[in-house]
Design a protein around this motif. Structure first.
Motif, short mmCIF file in Angstrom:
data_model
loop_
_atom_site.label_atom_id
_atom_site.label_comp_id
_atom_site.label_asym_id
_atom_site.label_seq_id
_atom_site.Cartn_x
_atom_site.Cartn_y
_atom_site.Cartn_z
N CYS A 80 0.83 -1.22 0.00
CA CYS A 80 0.00 0.00 0.00
C CYS A 80 0.86 1.26 0.00
O CYS A 80 0.59 2.20 -0.75
N ASN A 81 1.88 1.30 0.84
CA ASN A 81 2.77 2.46 0.90
C ASN A 81 4.00 2.08 1.71
O ASN A 81 4.00 2.17 2.94
N ALA A 82 5.05 1.68 1.01
CA ALA A 82 6.28 1.25 1.67
C ALA A 82 6.93 2.39 2.45
O ALA A 82 7.48 2.17 3.53
N VAL A 129 7.85 10.25 -7.47
CA VAL A 129 8.01 10.24 -8.93
C VAL A 129 7.96 8.82 -9.46
O VAL A 129 7.22 8.51 -10.40
N VAL A 130 8.72 7.93 -8.85
CA VAL A 130 8.80 6.56 -9.35
C VAL A 130 7.46 5.85 -9.25
O VAL A 130 7.06 5.14 -10.17
N ARG A 131 6.71 6.05 -8.18
CA ARG A 131 5.43 5.35 -8.04
C ARG A 131 4.39 5.82 -9.04
O ARG A 131 3.38 5.17 -9.23
N GLY A 161 7.29 1.93 -12.12
CA GLY A 161 7.20 1.94 -10.66
C GLY A 161 5.83 1.55 -10.14
O GLY A 161 5.49 1.85 -8.99
N ALA A 162 5.06 0.88 -10.98
CA ALA A 162 3.68 0.51 -10.60
C ALA A 162 3.64 -0.33 -9.32
O ALA A 162 2.64 -0.31 -8.61
N ALA A 163 4.70 -1.06 -9.02
CA ALA A 163 4.72 -1.88 -7.81
C ALA A 163 4.67 -1.01 -6.54
O ALA A 163 4.26 -1.47 -5.49
N LEU A 164 5.08 0.26 -6.64
CA LEU A 164 5.05 1.16 -5.50
C LEU A 164 3.73 1.90 -5.36
O LEU A 164 3.50 2.59 -4.38
N ALA A 165 2.87 1.79 -6.37
CA ALA A 165 1.57 2.46 -6.32
C ALA A 165 0.62 1.66 -5.43
O ALA A 165 0.70 0.43 -5.38
#
Length: 144
Positions: free
Chosen positions: A83-85, A132-134, A139-143
């Motif tokens: 959800c949010n690392a 930026v990456v999410r 960077g979809a894995a960070l979204a």
């Protein structure tokens, strides 16, 4: 005045070693986490929508933080990280800093959590890079 001295009426009601403030902060954080654990942020209508996400479609560094807190409160670390690392890392940093603050307060020592400017810039840079990456396709894995 009935034999009561000023010193007796002015006696402070302190918790041992000045730990009242750290305990109060812990109580507030636990109350907040308890509320988020009880009121599921995955169900619409319980919490306000992120304005940045609503108006631009972009995830801010906090997007998914409540869902991560909810997952963490229920013991689902992997889901919380998904959800949010950054928020989960922030929760861990808070726990470590709070523990240090509490231990210093127990010993009657001053606690000054100020970071040097370079460290603050580094944290801000990491959060900016995370944001930026999410929001980029790779960077979809960070979204959330």
């Amino acid at each position: 005045m009935g034999g009561v001295t000023h010193a007796a009426t002015a006696a402070p009601t302190r918790v041992r070693g000045g730990i009242a403030v750290p305990l109060g902060v812990l109580g507030a954080v636990l109350a907040g986490f308890g509320y988020v654990a009880a009121v599921d942020p995955n169900q619409p209508g319980h919490y306000p929508v992120c304005p940045l996400l609503h108006y631009t479609g972009l995830y801010c560094p906090g997007c998914g933080g409540l869902r991560g807190a909810h997952a963490l409160a229920h013991g689902h670390l992997g889901t919380a990280l998904g959800c949010n690392a950054a928020a989960v890392a922030g929760y861990a940093v808070f726990a470590a800093v709070w523990t240090l603050w509490f231990l210093r307060a127990l010993r009657g020592r001053r606690f000054d959590p100020a970071l040097p400017p370079a460290a603050l810039y580094a944290v801000c840079g990491l959060l900016l890079a995370f944001t930026v990456v999410r929001n980029l396709p790779f960077g979809a894995a960070l979204a959330p």
